[in-house]
Design an enzyme around this catalytic site. Structure first.
Site, PDB file in Angstrom:
ATOM      1  N   GLU A  50       0.819  -1.207   0.000  1.00 16.11           N
ATOM      2  CA  GLU A  50       0.000   0.000   0.000  1.00 16.11           C
ATOM      3  C   GLU A  50       0.855   1.260   0.000  1.00 16.11           C
ATOM      4  OE1 GLU A  50      -2.704  -2.156   3.406  1.00 16.11           O
ATOM      5  OE2 GLU A  50      -2.238  -0.042   3.607  1.00 16.11           O
TER       6      GLU A  50
ATOM      7  N   CYS B 255       2.845   8.233   1.915  1.00 10.82           N
ATOM      8  CA  CYS B 255       3.316   7.237   2.871  1.00 10.82           C
ATOM      9  C   CYS B 255       3.661   5.966   2.090  1.00 10.82           C
ATOM     10  CB  CYS B 255       2.220   6.985   3.902  1.00 10.82           C
ATOM     11  SG  CYS B 255       2.615   5.688   5.067  1.00 10.82           S
TER      12      CYS B 255
ATOM     13  N   CYS C 215       5.639  -7.732   7.648  1.00 11.16           N
ATOM     14  CA  CYS C 215       6.657  -7.207   8.558  1.00 11.16           C
ATOM     15  C   CYS C 215       7.003  -8.271   9.575  1.00 11.16           C
ATOM     16  CB  CYS C 215       6.152  -5.954   9.275  1.00 11.16           C
ATOM     17  SG  CYS C 215       7.404  -5.235  10.362  1.00 11.16           S
TER      18      CYS C 215
ATOM     19  N   CYS D 202       4.581  -6.136  15.989  1.00 10.21           N
ATOM     20  CA  CYS D 202       3.993  -5.304  17.042  1.00 10.21           C
ATOM     21  C   CYS D 202       2.539  -5.738  17.212  1.00 10.21           C
ATOM     22  CB  CYS D 202       4.088  -3.825  16.673  1.00 10.21           C
ATOM     23  SG  CYS D 202       5.786  -3.314  16.376  1.00 10.21           S
TER      24      CYS D 202
ATOM     25  N   CYS E 156      -0.525  -4.021  15.266  1.00  5.75           N
ATOM     26  CA  CYS E 156      -0.346  -3.580  13.880  1.00  5.75           C
ATOM     27  C   CYS E 156      -0.813  -4.634  12.878  1.00  5.75           C
ATOM     28  CB  CYS E 156       1.132  -3.262  13.647  1.00  5.75           C
ATOM     29  SG  CYS E 156       1.509  -2.828  11.948  1.00  5.75           S
TER      30      CYS E 156
ATOM     31  N   CYS F 291      -1.418   1.591   8.484  1.00  5.66           N
ATOM     32  CA  CYS F 291      -0.675   0.720   7.583  1.00  5.66           C
ATOM     33  C   CYS F 291      -1.157  -0.717   7.585  1.00  5.66           C
ATOM     34  CB  CYS F 291       0.767   0.720   8.027  1.00  5.66           C
ATOM     35  SG  CYS F 291       1.314   2.347   8.352  1.00  5.66           S
TER      36      CYS F 291
HETATM   37  N1  SAH Z   1       7.780  -0.221  10.814  1.00  5.61           N
HETATM   38  C1  SAH Z   1       7.892   1.177  10.971  1.00  5.61           C
HETATM   39  C2  SAH Z   1       7.135   1.988   9.931  1.00  5.61           C
HETATM   40  C3  SAH Z   1       5.790   1.488   9.534  1.00  5.61           C
HETATM   41  S1  SAH Z   1       4.515   1.566  10.750  1.00  5.61           S
HETATM   42  C4  SAH Z   1       7.489   1.589  12.359  1.00  5.61           C
HETATM   43  O1  SAH Z   1       6.968   0.761  13.087  1.00  5.61           O
HETATM   44  O2  SAH Z   1       7.751   2.727  12.706  1.00  5.61           O
HETATM   45  C5  SAH Z   1       4.155   3.315  10.777  1.00  5.61           C
HETATM   46  C6  SAH Z   1       3.490   3.773  12.055  1.00  5.61           C
HETATM   47  O3  SAH Z   1       2.119   3.328  12.122  1.00  5.61           O
HETATM   48  C7  SAH Z   1       4.174   3.260  13.299  1.00  5.61           C
HETATM   49  O4  SAH Z   1       4.349   4.310  14.216  1.00  5.61           O
HETATM   50  C8  SAH Z   1       3.185   2.239  13.785  1.00  5.61           C
HETATM   51  O5  SAH Z   1       3.345   1.988  15.135  1.00  5.61           O
HETATM   52  C9  SAH Z   1       1.871   2.885  13.428  1.00  5.61           C
HETATM   53  N2  SAH Z   1       0.711   1.998  13.451  1.00  5.61           N
HETATM   54  C10 SAH Z   1       0.665   0.690  13.159  1.00  5.61           C
HETATM   55  N3  SAH Z   1      -0.589   0.213  13.302  1.00  5.61           N
HETATM   56  C11 SAH Z   1      -1.348   1.259  13.709  1.00  5.61           C
HETATM   57  C12 SAH Z   1      -2.729   1.403  14.035  1.00  5.61           C
HETATM   58  N4  SAH Z   1      -3.565   0.391  13.950  1.00  5.61           N
HETATM   59  N5  SAH Z   1      -3.160   2.630  14.417  1.00  5.61           N
HETATM   60  C13 SAH Z   1      -2.311   3.676  14.478  1.00  5.61           C
HETATM   61  N6  SAH Z   1      -1.002   3.597  14.180  1.00  5.61           N
HETATM   62  C14 SAH Z   1      -0.528   2.402  13.802  1.00  5.61           C
HETATM   63 FE1  SF4 Z   2       6.241  -3.730  11.625  1.00  2.59          FE
HETATM   64 FE2  SF4 Z   2       3.864  -2.679  12.178  1.00  2.59          FE
HETATM   65 FE3  SF4 Z   2       5.695  -2.918  14.095  1.00  2.59          FE
HETATM   66 FE4  SF4 Z   2       6.072  -1.096  12.144  1.00  2.59          FE
HETATM   67  S1  SF4 Z   2       4.421  -1.104  13.668  1.00  2.59           S
HETATM   68  S2  SF4 Z   2       7.582  -2.560  12.975  1.00  2.59           S
HETATM   69  S3  SF4 Z   2       5.138  -2.184  10.414  1.00  2.59           S
HETATM   70  S4  SF4 Z   2       4.701  -4.617  12.983  1.00  2.59           S
END
Ligand code: SAH
Ligand code: SF4
Length: 366
Positions: free
Chosen positions: A91, A112, A119, A123, A126, A349
């Site tokens: 995306e 973005c 990934c 986390c 996510c 994301c």
């Molecule tokens: N992997 C990198 C970049 C991609 S994620 C990182 O983790 O920074 C980009 C941002 O979106 C990160 O700050 C992540 O924690 C946040 N994010 C992921 N899922 C989310 C959600 N459901 N709601 C809000 N922010 C989210």
């Molecule tokens: Fe990966 Fe999502 Fe964690 Fe970013 S926030 S490192 S995309 S699992």
């Protein structure tokens, strides 16, 4: 077939053209086709001799991204789901100008960008990590996200097809950018170069979940990108609960790497802090968060959590969000509360891909 034409720097092309006994102005012509006119096939490059185009097509692939779906309207966040050459989905999200967000004021748009399929960092909150990691994006697949959106935009306003829409990049799409370090650096070099994307390094923000060794490496790069750290918890206990990466690089290790970045760059870092109800929105996080922000000269972006299908987490109510912001600000820390744009279209994301893949799977198993 070696590699894709959009993974090549001007220097590499010069070298190749020299080997082919081609004059160097041909490189400039080729680059103009790729990055000014955003050509999508060799046959468009009418001022290059046919024999040269044939040489090029034998040596390099020329992949473009296929648009699977787009959500959103032109005056709000728009989300693009792309299919890559091997069928994988990623995306990109186009966000209209929002001056206070990551960089300086912008009269145009932020894109973005994704860096991996899936990934590996898992986390808990996510969508991108739910199905694990599939592969890194190639240099050209990162570069192409910008070109494909620009190409799409040109079809919307055909009056001036060479106008540039995107002047800010946030590397915050699917994937952990610093885990695809070499490809990302090369893609950003191409996107930054005056012969390429022409996007200023200061208008490019890389977001990481906190890979300490790569943060140090980034500090030593010649190009000065901005850095955003996904913090989401200001103590090892809370952060470790939702971000497994914190076990490998706990806060002290991470803070040292960020301090090194700071010392080399003297540039403000952004802490991303998503607020998840009952998980990290307690006022006990405020003091350690502010202390860390002060130590690292960071500002804090508070982002209410975007609900993900199949995950139990919720965003706190607005009163809780406001109270957290007020408490952080009261400690003298610069903080903003970003009521997520595009919440309505799953802008966080990985969510559009997740839904589409689940839809495809359902479809296939039906
Ligand atoms: N992997 C990198 C970049 C991609 S994620 C990182 O983790 O920074 C980009 C941002 O979106 C990160 O700050 C992540 O924690 C946040 N994010 C992921 N899922 C989310 C959600 N459901 N709601 C809000 N922010 C989210
Ligand atoms: Fe990966 Fe999502 Fe964690 Fe970013 S926030 S490192 S995309 S699992």
């Amino acid at each position: 077939m070696n590699c894709d034409i959009k993974s090549q720097t001007a220097e590499e092309l010069q070298k190749q053209f020299l080997e082919w006994d081609q004059p160097s102005y041909r490189v400039a012509q080729l680059l103009a086709w790729l990055y000014e006119r955003r050509a999508s096939q060799w046959s468009e490059m009418t001022n290059l001799p046919k024999a040269l185009r044939e040489l090029l097509s034998r040596q390099f692939s020329f992949e473009t991204l296929e648009l699977v779906t787009k959500q959103g309207s032109p005056d709000s966040t728009q989300k693009f789901l792309w299919r890559l050459g091997d069928g994988a989905l990623v995306e990109s999200v186009l966000i209209p100008a929002s001056p206070a967000l990551y960089g300086e004021a912008s009269d145009r748009h932020t894109l973005c960008v994704s860096t991996q399929v899936g990934c590996a960092y898992g986390c808990r909150f996510c969508a991108s990590g739910l199905d694990g990691w599939k592969r890194n994006l190639g240099v050209h697949e990162i570069v192409e996200q910008i070109l494909a959106v620009e190409r799409w935009n040109a079809t919307q306003s055909p009056a001036d097809p060479q106008t540039r829409l995107i002047n800010n990049l946030v590397i915050m799409g699917m994937g952990e950018p610093l885990a695809n370090y070499e490809n990302l650096m090369k893609a950003l070099k191409i996107l930054n170069a005056s012969w390429g994307g022409g996007i200023g390094a200061r208008k490019i923000t890389i977001s990481t979940s906190g890979l300490a060794p790569q943060i140090r490496k980034l500090a030593d790069e010649p190009l000065q990108f901005r850095l955003a750290l996904s913090l989401h918890g200001a103590t090892d206990e809370i952060r470790g609960r939702i971000m497994p990466v914190n076990r490998k690089y706990p806060l002290t290790v991470l803070a040292n790497a960020l301090e090194y970045y700071q010392s080399k760059r003297g540039r403000m870092i952004t802490f991303e802090y998503i607020l998840i109800a009952g998980v990290n929105d307690g006022l006990d996080q405020v003091k350690p968060l502010s202390e860390l922000a002060r130590r690292l000269n960071a500002k804090v972006n508070l982002i209410p959590y975007n609900k993900v299908d199949g995950l139990p987490w919720e965003r706190p109510d607005e009163a809780t969000q406001d109270a957290f912001l007020a408490a952080v600000t009261a400690c003298g820390t610069t903080a903003t509360l970003r009521r997520e744009k595009g919440h309505d279209i799953d802008a966080a994301c990985g969510q559009l891909r997740l839904r589409t893949e689940q839809g495809l799977t359902k479809h296939l198993s039906a």
